[in-house]
Design an enzyme around this catalytic site. Structure first.
Site, mmCIF file in Angstrom:
data_model
loop_
_atom_site.group_PDB
_atom_site.id
_atom_site.type_symbol
_atom_site.label_atom_id
_atom_site.label_comp_id
_atom_site.label_asym_id
_atom_site.label_seq_id
_atom_site.Cartn_x
_atom_site.Cartn_y
_atom_site.Cartn_z
ATOM 1 N N HIS A 159 35.595 42.780 47.758
ATOM 2 C CA HIS A 159 35.672 42.377 46.583
ATOM 3 C C HIS A 159 34.590 41.569 45.929
ATOM 4 O O HIS A 159 33.866 40.680 46.709
ATOM 5 C CB HIS A 159 37.054 41.323 46.338
HETATM 6 P P1 AMP Z 1 36.330 35.514 50.015
HETATM 7 O O1 AMP Z 1 36.102 34.347 50.782
HETATM 8 O O2 AMP Z 1 35.311 36.364 49.359
HETATM 9 O O3 AMP Z 1 37.325 36.293 50.924
HETATM 10 O O4 AMP Z 1 37.008 35.206 48.557
HETATM 11 C C1 AMP Z 1 38.480 35.134 48.401
HETATM 12 C C2 AMP Z 1 38.803 34.935 47.048
HETATM 13 O O5 AMP Z 1 40.167 35.301 46.860
HETATM 14 C C3 AMP Z 1 38.886 33.446 46.818
HETATM 15 O O6 AMP Z 1 37.950 33.184 45.527
HETATM 16 C C4 AMP Z 1 40.289 33.161 46.487
HETATM 17 O O7 AMP Z 1 40.351 32.079 45.494
HETATM 18 C C5 AMP Z 1 40.902 34.508 46.144
HETATM 19 N N1 AMP Z 1 42.185 34.504 46.532
HETATM 20 C C6 AMP Z 1 42.860 34.174 47.610
HETATM 21 N N2 AMP Z 1 43.963 34.704 47.425
HETATM 22 C C7 AMP Z 1 44.261 35.404 46.567
HETATM 23 C C8 AMP Z 1 45.250 36.109 45.733
HETATM 24 N N3 AMP Z 1 46.572 36.540 46.475
HETATM 25 N N4 AMP Z 1 45.302 36.836 44.890
HETATM 26 C C9 AMP Z 1 44.098 36.684 44.079
HETATM 27 N N5 AMP Z 1 42.765 36.039 44.590
HETATM 28 C C10 AMP Z 1 43.040 35.144 45.699
#
Ligand code: AMP
Ligand code: ZN
Length: 270
Positions: free
Chosen positions: A188
């Site tokens: 992502h």
């Molecule tokens: P990363 O550390 O790059 O894996 O970041 C994951 C991101 O996903 C973080 O910014 C979270 O706030 C976001 N996040 C966590 N759970 C969800 C979810 N179920 N849906 C959308 N975003 C999420």
């Protein structure tokens, strides 16, 4: 039903081939935009603004020191398991699989095309915080190969368009990039405004994950993939999360997150 602002036609979202419809593709950018709570809205903007947000913002874990990855603990459990590239069998109901559920959820989607979907980050760390995800399942940066260069370039282009569509595109800076060591599975791309004005930004790990080299610019990831065919992360990158709190704009060091947030107000007066 969605009414086209240009010709006044109503379109039924699910039956419209948005790739072929310029009206719908325009609408698909704006549909579902609900900004973080403190966002200043731009009246009349095509970028839909809704300060209250008709969708309830899920609460992040209340204890400030909890890891950001625990944010997803409330994600609805899916019923099957899948094989991850590491060979581990991981339930998709596990918190780390939460993006897979969110990316399929029409209420979370802000934009989609044949290659990617954009969702709003469930726990935004700034006024604007989106995630660009490919439909194809790629677990992490480690799984990327040269053949994914085109996909990553497309993700980058979509990120740029997200920024351009934002009503505060001129007054805020944005960065698009990847966490070197992500907590959530499924590649992502973060697209995040640099105000970091959000109640979801609660701890040092949150801050340092976006303001140190832990956050790798999208173009650097693409460059690495093009030149080396792999994305590698420097040893010790994880330690960056423990670095002292420094303002990303003037490098001033702050002792605590509340002090840092107070300091940020001097850069972003409301
Ligand atoms: P990363 O550390 O790059 O894996 O970041 C994951 C991101 O996903 C973080 O910014 C979270 O706030 C976001 N996040 C966590 N759970 C969800 C979810 N179920 N849906 C959308 N975003 C999420
Ligand atoms: Zn500063």
């Amino acid at each position: 039903m969605i009414t086209c602002p240009f010709v006044g036609l109503s379109v039924r979202r699910k039956r419209t081939n948005q790739l072929c419809c310029p009206i719908f593709s325009q609408l698909s950018w704006v549909e579902g935009q609900k900004p973080p709570l403190k966002t200043r809205s731009a009246p009349g903007s095509k970028f839909k603004e809704d300060g209250s947000g008709s969708r309830k913002r899920p609460l992040e874990m209340s204890t400030a020191d909890k890891e950001s990855h625990k944010e997803a603990a409330s994600v609805k459990a899916a019923k099957h398991t899948e094989e991850l590239p590491s060979g581990r069998s991981e339930s998709v109901g596990h918190w780390s699989q939460g993006l897979k559920a969110s990316m399929q959820d029409p209420d979370m989607q802000v934009y989609k095309d044949d290659q990617v979907v954009v969702i709003k980050d469930k726990y935004p760390k700034a006024r604007y915080h989106w995630l660009v995800l490919p439909w194809v399942s790629i677990a992490s940066l480690k799984a990327l190969r040269k053949e994914h260069c085109g996909l990553l370039r497309h993700m980058h282009g979509v990120a740029e368009q997200m920024v351009q569509q934002c009503p505060q595109a001129r007054s805020l800076d944005f960065r698009s990039g990847y966490h070197a060591i992500p907590s959530m599975s499924h590649v992502h791309l973060h697209v995040i405004s640099q105000d970091f004005d959000s109640s979801c930004l609660k701890n040092k790990k949150h801050w340092n994950s976006f303001t140190t080299e832990y956050f790798i610019n999208s173009q650097d990831v693409i460059g690495m993939l093009e030149s080396r065919g792999r994305v590698t992360v420097r040893e010790g990158t994880g330690d960056l999360l423990k670095a002292p709190l420094r303002c990303h704009l003037c490098r001033h060091q702050l002792a605590t997150i509340p002090a840092l947030k107070q300091h940020l107000k001097s850069h972003f007066p409301s």
